[in-house]
Motif scaffolding. Structure first.
Motif, PDB file in Angstrom:
ATOM      1  N   ILE A   3       0.829  -1.201   0.000  1.00 27.25           N
ATOM      2  CA  ILE A   3       0.000   0.000   0.000  1.00 27.25           C
ATOM      3  C   ILE A   3       0.865   1.253   0.000  1.00 27.25           C
ATOM      4  O   ILE A   3       0.527   2.258  -0.630  1.00 27.25           O
ATOM      5  CB  ILE A   3      -0.951   0.017   1.216  1.00 27.25           C
ATOM      6  N   GLN A   4       1.989   1.204   0.703  1.00 22.81           N
ATOM      7  CA  GLN A   4       2.897   2.343   0.756  1.00 22.81           C
ATOM      8  C   GLN A   4       3.343   2.710  -0.664  1.00 22.81           C
ATOM      9  O   GLN A   4       3.892   1.885  -1.397  1.00 22.81           O
ATOM     10  CB  GLN A   4       4.117   1.999   1.598  1.00 22.81           C
ATOM     11  N   GLY A   5       3.045   3.933  -1.072  1.00 23.35           N
ATOM     12  CA  GLY A   5       3.446   4.390  -2.387  1.00 23.35           C
ATOM     13  C   GLY A   5       2.518   3.982  -3.513  1.00 23.35           C
ATOM     14  O   GLY A   5       2.790   4.301  -4.683  1.00 23.35           O
ATOM     15  N   SER A   6       1.426   3.293  -3.211  1.00 26.90           N
ATOM     16  CA  SER A   6       0.504   2.845  -4.249  1.00 26.90           C
ATOM     17  C   SER A   6      -0.335   4.009  -4.780  1.00 26.90           C
ATOM     18  O   SER A   6      -0.416   5.084  -4.172  1.00 26.90           O
ATOM     19  CB  SER A   6      -0.419   1.753  -3.702  1.00 26.90           C
ATOM     20  N   ILE A   7      -0.958   3.778  -5.924  1.00 25.26           N
ATOM     21  CA  ILE A   7      -1.883   4.746  -6.510  1.00 25.26           C
ATOM     22  C   ILE A   7      -3.209   4.029  -6.708  1.00 25.26           C
ATOM     23  O   ILE A   7      -3.292   3.052  -7.464  1.00 25.26           O
ATOM     24  CB  ILE A   7      -1.346   5.297  -7.839  1.00 25.26           C
ATOM     25  N   ALA A   8      -4.234   4.499  -6.004  1.00 20.29           N
ATOM     26  CA  ALA A   8      -5.481   3.754  -5.893  1.00 20.29           C
ATOM     27  C   ALA A   8      -6.666   4.526  -6.443  1.00 20.29           C
ATOM     28  O   ALA A   8      -6.696   5.766  -6.426  1.00 20.29           O
ATOM     29  CB  ALA A   8      -5.743   3.395  -4.431  1.00 20.29           C
ATOM     30  N   LEU A   9      -7.657   3.780  -6.890  1.00 17.77           N
ATOM     31  CA  LEU A   9      -8.964   4.314  -7.255  1.00 17.77           C
ATOM     32  C   LEU A   9     -10.006   3.577  -6.443  1.00 17.77           C
ATOM     33  O   LEU A   9     -10.047   2.346  -6.436  1.00 17.77           O
ATOM     34  CB  LEU A   9      -9.233   4.133  -8.747  1.00 17.77           C
ATOM     35  N   VAL A  10     -10.860   4.329  -5.749  1.00 15.75           N
ATOM     36  CA  VAL A  10     -11.946   3.755  -4.965  1.00 15.75           C
ATOM     37  C   VAL A  10     -13.266   4.227  -5.551  1.00 15.75           C
ATOM     38  O   VAL A  10     -13.485   5.438  -5.716  1.00 15.75           O
ATOM     39  CB  VAL A  10     -11.863   4.181  -3.485  1.00 15.75           C
ATOM     40  N   THR A  11     -14.154   3.309  -5.880  1.00 15.23           N
ATOM     41  CA  THR A  11     -15.482   3.710  -6.357  1.00 15.23           C
ATOM     42  C   THR A  11     -16.408   3.927  -5.166  1.00 15.23           C
ATOM     43  O   THR A  11     -16.257   3.309  -4.114  1.00 15.23           O
ATOM     44  CB  THR A  11     -16.079   2.650  -7.299  1.00 15.23           C
ATOM     45  N   GLY A  12     -17.368   4.808  -5.340  1.00 10.44           N
ATOM     46  CA  GLY A  12     -18.281   5.132  -4.249  1.00 10.44           C
ATOM     47  C   GLY A  12     -17.556   5.689  -3.043  1.00 10.44           C
ATOM     48  O   GLY A  12     -17.869   5.347  -1.902  1.00 10.44           O
ATOM     49  N   ALA A  13     -16.599   6.592  -3.289  1.00 13.19           N
ATOM     50  CA  ALA A  13     -15.667   7.016  -2.233  1.00 13.19           C
ATOM     51  C   ALA A  13     -16.102   8.281  -1.504  1.00 13.19           C
ATOM     52  O   ALA A  13     -15.352   8.796  -0.677  1.00 13.19           O
ATOM     53  CB  ALA A  13     -14.281   7.230  -2.826  1.00 13.19           C
ATOM     54  N   ASN A  14     -17.287   8.763  -1.781  1.00 14.34           N
ATOM     55  CA  ASN A  14     -17.700  10.023  -1.167  1.00 14.34           C
ATOM     56  C   ASN A  14     -18.292   9.859   0.223  1.00 14.34           C
ATOM     57  O   ASN A  14     -18.408  10.835   0.971  1.00 14.34           O
ATOM     58  CB  ASN A  14     -18.707  10.752  -2.069  1.00 14.34           C
ATOM     59  N   ASN A  72      -2.493   1.418  -9.705  1.00 17.28           N
ATOM     60  CA  ASN A  72      -2.126   0.006  -9.534  1.00 17.28           C
ATOM     61  C   ASN A  72      -2.986  -0.697  -8.485  1.00 17.28           C
ATOM     62  O   ASN A  72      -2.706  -1.840  -8.114  1.00 17.28           O
ATOM     63  CB  ASN A  72      -0.636  -0.158  -9.218  1.00 17.28           C
ATOM     64  N   LEU A  73      -4.044  -0.013  -8.038  1.00 18.16           N
ATOM     65  CA  LEU A  73      -4.991  -0.606  -7.088  1.00 18.16           C
ATOM     66  C   LEU A  73      -6.376  -0.048  -7.373  1.00 18.16           C
ATOM     67  O   LEU A  73      -6.567   1.170  -7.356  1.00 18.16           O
ATOM     68  CB  LEU A  73      -4.580  -0.291  -5.649  1.00 18.16           C
ATOM     69  N   VAL A  74      -7.319  -0.935  -7.647  1.00 19.12           N
ATOM     70  CA  VAL A  74      -8.713  -0.545  -7.869  1.00 19.12           C
ATOM     71  C   VAL A  74      -9.573  -1.232  -6.810  1.00 19.12           C
ATOM     72  O   VAL A  74      -9.529  -2.460  -6.656  1.00 19.12           O
ATOM     73  CB  VAL A  74      -9.195  -0.948  -9.278  1.00 19.12           C
ATOM     74  N   ILE A  75     -10.341  -0.426  -6.076  1.00 22.88           N
ATOM     75  CA  ILE A  75     -11.266  -0.961  -5.076  1.00 22.88           C
ATOM     76  C   ILE A  75     -12.688  -0.729  -5.558  1.00 22.88           C
ATOM     77  O   ILE A  75     -13.183   0.406  -5.587  1.00 22.88           O
ATOM     78  CB  ILE A  75     -11.038  -0.328  -3.693  1.00 22.88           C
ATOM     79  N   ASN A  76     -13.340  -1.801  -5.964  1.00 20.42           N
ATOM     80  CA  ASN A  76     -14.732  -1.750  -6.405  1.00 20.42           C
ATOM     81  C   ASN A  76     -15.641  -1.798  -5.184  1.00 20.42           C
ATOM     82  O   ASN A  76     -16.039  -2.864  -4.721  1.00 20.42           O
ATOM     83  CB  ASN A  76     -15.036  -2.924  -7.344  1.00 20.42           C
ATOM     84  N   ASN A  77     -15.943  -0.613  -4.669  1.00 23.17           N
ATOM     85  CA  ASN A  77     -16.743  -0.500  -3.459  1.00 23.17           C
ATOM     86  C   ASN A  77     -18.186  -0.107  -3.739  1.00 23.17           C
ATOM     87  O   ASN A  77     -19.082  -0.454  -2.974  1.00 23.17           O
ATOM     88  CB  ASN A  77     -16.104   0.535  -2.534  1.00 23.17           C
ATOM     89  N   ALA A  78     -18.439   0.616  -4.821  1.00 19.01           N
ATOM     90  CA  ALA A  78     -19.779   1.138  -5.096  1.00 19.01           C
ATOM     91  C   ALA A  78     -20.793   0.004  -5.149  1.00 19.01           C
ATOM     92  O   ALA A  78     -20.567  -1.031  -5.772  1.00 19.01           O
ATOM     93  CB  ALA A  78     -19.781   1.909  -6.411  1.00 19.01           C
ATOM     94  N   GLY A  79     -21.911   0.208  -4.478  1.00 22.69           N
ATOM     95  CA  GLY A  79     -22.964  -0.796  -4.475  1.00 22.69           C
ATOM     96  C   GLY A  79     -24.273  -0.192  -4.006  1.00 22.69           C
ATOM     97  O   GLY A  79     -24.291   0.862  -3.368  1.00 22.69           O
ATOM     98  N   ILE A  80     -25.367  -0.856  -4.354  1.00 26.79           N
ATOM     99  CA  ILE A  80     -26.689  -0.403  -3.939  1.00 26.79           C
ATOM    100  C   ILE A  80     -27.468  -1.586  -3.390  1.00 26.79           C
ATOM    101  O   ILE A  80     -27.079  -2.745  -3.562  1.00 26.79           O
ATOM    102  CB  ILE A  80     -27.459   0.242  -5.104  1.00 26.79           C
ATOM    103  N   THR A  81     -28.570  -1.288  -2.719  1.00 23.91           N
ATOM    104  CA  THR A  81     -29.422  -2.338  -2.171  1.00 23.91           C
ATOM    105  C   THR A  81     -30.867  -2.074  -2.530  1.00 23.91           C
ATOM    106  O   THR A  81     -31.211  -1.001  -3.036  1.00 23.91           O
ATOM    107  CB  THR A  81     -29.247  -2.436  -0.642  1.00 23.91           C
TER     108      THR A  81
END
Length: 234
Positions: A3-14, A72-81
């Motif tokens: 994680i140190q020095g990584s470049i990440a994208l997080v969906t639903g990050a607000n 180099n890191l993608v976190i697919n967090n966005a979701g609905i119910t």
């Protein structure tokens, strides 16, 4: 995954868990964090880069992939119910389709768009936020459970396809998390910060799956019961 020095994208990050992921990444030393949201003006966390990203919008995804070429890191967090029963003649079909569009097809579209980016940046990692409800269905979670079960199968298949390019694929399972999405649910809930922390620990260890709370551990252990927990026998 370091994680140190990584470049990440997080969906639903607000907000909610996505916000917790963004904070945890910054705290862990990520060099850059892109925060995806349908409305980027709702991203207020200092230190992140807001990105317009609705995972059901192909144009948004293409634009994000063109912008975030260093990820180099993608976190697919966005979701609905949604709570409509599957057999509800009025809303059952539309609810299921809506949930699948975000919770399944959104993850797939992100993977298609960002797999080449991850490959170009050394492999990296793809994280898919799943659920203990990937494995069991409650009276009020039928369509959601279908979408998360499908996303679990998708994650396992993506892991196979991305292995050759050196991309770590991590499935995250958890029960209820204390966010706005389940504020109406009266049940034990985990802290978003705890789930984010355990996810980053699993990434750092090279894990392929993390059972991020006690609920997910109990549910998976229930597979071995007779009858198995997922059969939902009263």
């Amino acid at each position: 995954m370091n994680i140190q020095g990584s470049i990440a994208l997080v969906t639903g990050a607000n907000r909610g868990l996505g916000l917790a992921y963004a904070k945890a990444l910054l705290d862990a030393g990520a060099r850059k964090v892109y925060a995806g949201a349908r409305d980027p003006s709702t991203v207020t966390l200092p230190g992140v880069i807001p990105v317009k990203l609705d995972v059901t919008n192909p144009q948004d995804i293409a634009a994000a992939a063109a912008l975030c070429t260093d990820v180099n890191l993608v976190i697919n967090n966005a979701g609905i119910t949604g709570a409509s029963p599957l057999l509800d003649a009025t809303e059952g079909d539309s609810t299921l389709r809506r949930l699948l569009e975000t919770n399944l097809h959104g993850i797939h579209a992100m993977a298609v768009a960002f797999a080449p980016v991850l490959k170009a940046n050394g492999g990296g990692a793809l994280v898919n936020m799943l659920s203990a409800l990937s494995w069991v269905s409650l009276d009020t979670t039928s369509a959601y459970s279908v979408s998360k079960a499908a996303a679990w199968a998708l994650t396992n298949s993506l892991r196979n396809e991305l292995r050759a390019q050196g991309t770590q694929v991590l499935a995250v399972h958890a029960g209820y998390i204390d966010t706005d999405m389940v504020s109406h649910v009266d049940a034990p809930k985990s802290s978003p910060a705890d789930i984010a922390s355990r996810t980053l620990e699993a990434l750092a260890s090279g894990a392929q799956e993390v059972l991020a709370d006690e609920t997910s551990r109990q549910v998976k252990a229930g597979f071995a019961a007779t009858p198995s927990l997922y059969l939902g026998v009263a």
